[in-house]
Design a protein around this motif. Structure first.
Motif, PDB file in Angstrom:
ATOM      1  N   ALA A  73      35.707  38.762  39.578  1.00 18.75           N
ATOM      2  CA  ALA A  73      36.825  39.659  39.034  1.00 18.75           C
ATOM      3  C   ALA A  73      38.035  39.161  38.486  1.00 18.75           C
ATOM      4  O   ALA A  73      38.684  39.843  37.939  1.00 18.75           O
ATOM      5  CB  ALA A  73      37.055  40.525  40.342  1.00 18.75           C
ATOM      6  N   ASP A  74      38.090  37.865  38.671  1.00 16.36           N
ATOM      7  CA  ASP A  74      39.173  36.863  38.106  1.00 16.36           C
ATOM      8  C   ASP A  74      39.091  36.679  36.761  1.00 16.36           C
ATOM      9  O   ASP A  74      40.007  36.336  36.030  1.00 16.36           O
ATOM     10  CB  ASP A  74      39.147  35.569  39.023  1.00 16.36           C
ATOM     11  CG  ASP A  74      40.490  35.060  38.781  1.00 16.36           C
ATOM     12  OD1 ASP A  74      41.460  35.634  38.610  1.00 16.36           O
ATOM     13  OD2 ASP A  74      40.228  33.720  38.804  1.00 16.36           O
ATOM     14  N   THR A  75      37.988  37.144  36.072  1.00 16.28           N
ATOM     15  CA  THR A  75      37.985  36.955  34.599  1.00 16.28           C
ATOM     16  C   THR A  75      37.938  38.054  33.883  1.00 16.28           C
ATOM     17  O   THR A  75      37.481  39.226  34.316  1.00 16.28           O
ATOM     18  CB  THR A  75      36.588  36.132  34.178  1.00 16.28           C
ATOM     19  OG1 THR A  75      36.790  35.882  32.810  1.00 16.28           O
ATOM     20  CG2 THR A  75      35.530  37.179  34.168  1.00 16.28           C
ATOM     21  N   ASP A  76      38.784  37.927  32.795  1.00 19.58           N
ATOM     22  CA  ASP A  76      39.065  39.275  31.852  1.00 19.58           C
ATOM     23  C   ASP A  76      37.864  39.210  30.825  1.00 19.58           C
ATOM     24  O   ASP A  76      38.034  38.799  29.972  1.00 19.58           O
ATOM     25  CB  ASP A  76      40.584  39.249  31.332  1.00 19.58           C
ATOM     26  CG  ASP A  76      40.764  40.439  30.507  1.00 19.58           C
ATOM     27  OD1 ASP A  76      39.871  41.240  30.050  1.00 19.58           O
ATOM     28  OD2 ASP A  76      41.978  40.601  30.101  1.00 19.58           O
TER      29      ASP A  76
END
Lengths: 371, 371, 371
Positions: free
Chosen positions: C233-236
């Motif tokens: 979830a930390d990557t856009d």
């Protein structure tokens, strides 16, 4: 009972659909064709009729019509209309419809009890946020009064019979939702109020509303639906990509807000990914179920590549006539059968996951979570 | 005649392709390999040969070659080259090629009659807007003269034998087309003129041209093609997403402009969606037909998830050698067979839709609509 | 030997994976479930268990466990843990792991020789650029010193046993990589240094690093990997679209830099397209191999629609436990079988391409190209 029979027997909780219409509406064939597409009424009906959706809608009508094959698209009178409606909803085992009250077709039946009588299915309602924000803007003279009224409306929605909320931000500016300050929102509200234009399209105001309602809904455990992806020509689908919601999701689904992404096509893989990494995030591939009948198996398979089976929901996004609910349910149940037939896992696990998708997860998040 | 034979018998109107080349071009094997990819000539040919397209191109050559299997890729002399070309175009029942005159391979045959003689197929031409805009810029000294010349050229294109127009905006800046004022365009034109650079890449000028030619083409009922998605490394595919054209489509396809989206991959689902909600919007999945042979069935299925069958067109985007037209036609006809075999609908309806896709819709929009 | 046996026999060079963990880690069942998803530990484990990945991980564990079926997820002690690990890596014919040293699970085995002993597989290391840039920032007081140290570290990486580099720009701001001037980078570096925040997220600094290391790596013929698409979830993921790398690729892959795009889902079609038009560009669809088991056949087919077979690589992106490497290899080998069974080409060609994908291309670019 083989798997096909098991799936056929599954109750359906349709967590996203719209009003049906009354028997006195005329020109049923045309109305049915028009609802077999997302195109508006300026779009050539002959092109709409060159789509598989229209052929499936007609097949559905012919299948459930009691009369002879020549006039199965004629207008139906009151009693036969009701019998006809009930036969379809019953055949697919529809148990409950969550009606998004924000879109209203011509000749609607807006009364829950009348819809329940017509369909034989229980009705619950979804509160469309932007519509209410617009109507409160017309009634209130200042930003503070407007916001107080809207917030209090939302807080009491559950008592007023609503089981969830929906935002159509994707129809108004897109899904790049971010935090905005109250001063900024107030300024934009004043300009909106002055403009004489009721329609709320201002990103700042919409972001303000959603960012500030989120904690209220999280606390109440009331789901917040979002229009995502596929819709009519009025939505900017480039800006309707759910990956754009990341800042909002990082803040609010982490905080306990139940977020439900509706439709999602052609971003259903993206939606499935989001459901696999964000807590409290659910999604469906409704609308493609009735309107893209050749795609339903493929889309369901793609949606479930990464998503937990406990996060994917059935919905029809149907309105107007029962055939649309029928095609959606038939295609979806067929796609479920195709998907689960392909999995080499225990029958019990398949049944557990199919139940979740058809009604159980929706029951939990819309009806039971808060109890 | 079964469905496979019916599809094999279908005439093809290829509404988007390029020039063939003359028999005196040498090193046929290398030229054929180079045209089996969108990579430019700096790209390693051994990687290009590790693609299915190259194997299909070779198969096509071997299949139609009259000599022995050892030398089927040798250069062909005049008469046998002609016979060879004709045998391929005839086998797939090509009836007409609409040639995009903007891209010219080495050793081209640019004469319509010579191409017709070589292929046995009728030729019509497509007017590439940016190329002409560039050449008029070189000839005219002021913005007003340039715009007048370009506009008048476009207005007379039909009389000069063109049956449609093409924009390669996606190769120059992308598809975010918007309205721009004349003063702004004039300013950018003056800078362009002064720059000494012929190549037109300025978004303002391209938008000005397209926004102002649109009503003329709409009135003339002349189709306007757009490069979309898949192309060589010179296109920015992120900005070549057809969803970005929404403002332009909302204004002009609503107004009667016939818009045709070319190639579209990997945005063919998006293109199909647009075709399902915008009037006068057509599309193809050309280029992937010859260059991505393992994908053609899947891409065609995905393209037709939402689109009306009356909005989807055959095209090869082929150039240079007949094998490329051959592979495109073979793969496309196979994919049609696969798609329609899977539909549970009346044979007549299948035939009607297949006819539309192969030639009828293109005939209507490029050749008959204006009469 | 039929095709299935041939593929089963293929050695695997896993060019992108992570550390395994030691036998003394406890609660193996929970750790195994947690690594069956990209969700972090706040995500409900019951949802993670409603994914096919978890069922496949359990199947893998059960299959290779020597004891009885009831306790196959129990913690394993030293010697049996080693035998168990080796039995899995041997079964799938893993020959070498290229370990991305930037991500470190709890209870890791960071020693190459210990990992080699545990798995029976050779280990080589990948240098993660941002991690080292951060650690040099802490150690150096000025921009110039920092950049000199990082550059010199990179130049000596090969001598220090690294066989490639990795950038996680997609986790820090996205893939819109562009040229930035040194003055600008210095200014941002000073601000970063002053901020007290070690984590490097500044686009200017990251672009400066990558743009200026590119010619060094190109000269050394050392591959530069990029995280693309699917991750936690930390990557856009919107900004993790590889099409956004076009400016960087146009400059550096044209110049000889070996670029490897990792994971890529749901942009694997886009990655395949890039590989078909840019020289020196390779990609994989790792991570989906173990974590999206129902998708592997479809994703591999889509990835190979346009890409040369000589540009697509096997990788697992696995870490922690051998089951993850096992599921990745099993699903990937099955998908290879499915894909190549569908191609009507000579058996020799199939074998040649399968070899390239499983180990030969990775051997060339990571191990031999420089010799």
């Amino acid at each position: 009972m083989n798997l096909s029979e098991f799936i056929k027997s599954m109750p359906l909780l349709d967590h996203h659909c719209h009003y049906l219409i009354s028997a006195d509406a005329t020109n049923r064939e045309k109305r049915l064709a028009q609802v077999s597409t997302e195109a508006d009424n300026d779009y050539p009906l002959e092109d709409t009729k060159n789509r598989m959706a229209w052929l499936e809608f007609k097949d559905e009508a012919k299948h459930f019509y009691k009369g002879n094959d020549q006039d199965y698209l004629r207008d139906l009178n009151g009693e036969e209309y009701k019998e006809y409606n009930q036969s379809i909803f019953k055949y697919y085992n529809y148990q409950m419809l969550l009606i998004d009250t924000g879109f209203v077709p011509k000749n609607p039946i807006t009364s829950d009890s009348e819809t329940e009588e017509l369909t034989g299915v229980l009705i619950r309602k979804i509160y469309r946020i932007e519509t209410h924000a617009e109507s409160w803007m017309e009634k209130k003279s200042s930003f503070e009064q407007w916001w107080e009224a809207l917030k209090s409306d939302v807080e009491q929605a559950s008592q007023n019979g609503y089981v969830g909320f929906k935002s159509i931000a994707a129809y108004r500016f897109g899904l790049r939702l971010k935090k905005v300050g109250e001063a900024e929102a107030k300024k934009e509200f004043d300009a909106w109020k002055k403009s004489g234009n009721t329609r709320l399209t201002n990103p700042t105001i919409i972001c303000f509303i959603l960012w500030n309602l989120a904690p209220i809904l999280a606390k109440q455990k009331m789901p917040l639906q979002f229009h995502v992806g596929y819709g009519d020509a009025d939505t900017d689908m480039f800006e309707g990509n759910p990956l754009l919601m990341r800042v909002f999701l990082n803040r609010w689904s982490m905080e306990g807000l139940i977020v439900v992404l509706l439709h999602c096509y052609p971003y259903h893989r993206e939606a499935g990914y989001l459901a696999s990494v964000f807590p409290n995030l659910y999604f469906d591939t409704s609308l493609i179920n009735p309107l893209g009948p050749t795609s339903v198996e493929r889309v369901l398979d793609e949606a479930l590549e990464l998503a937990p089976y406990s996060r994917y929901l059935f919905a029809s996004d149907a309105s107007t006539y029962p055939e649309m609910y029928g095609v959606a349910a038939r295609k979806f149940k067929n796609a479920l059968l195709n998907h689960f037939t392909g999995l080499e896992i225990a029958r019990e696990k398949k049944e557990e996951w199919i139940r979740m998708i058809c009604y159980q997860t929706s029951t939990n998040i819309y009806l039971k979570e808060r109890i």
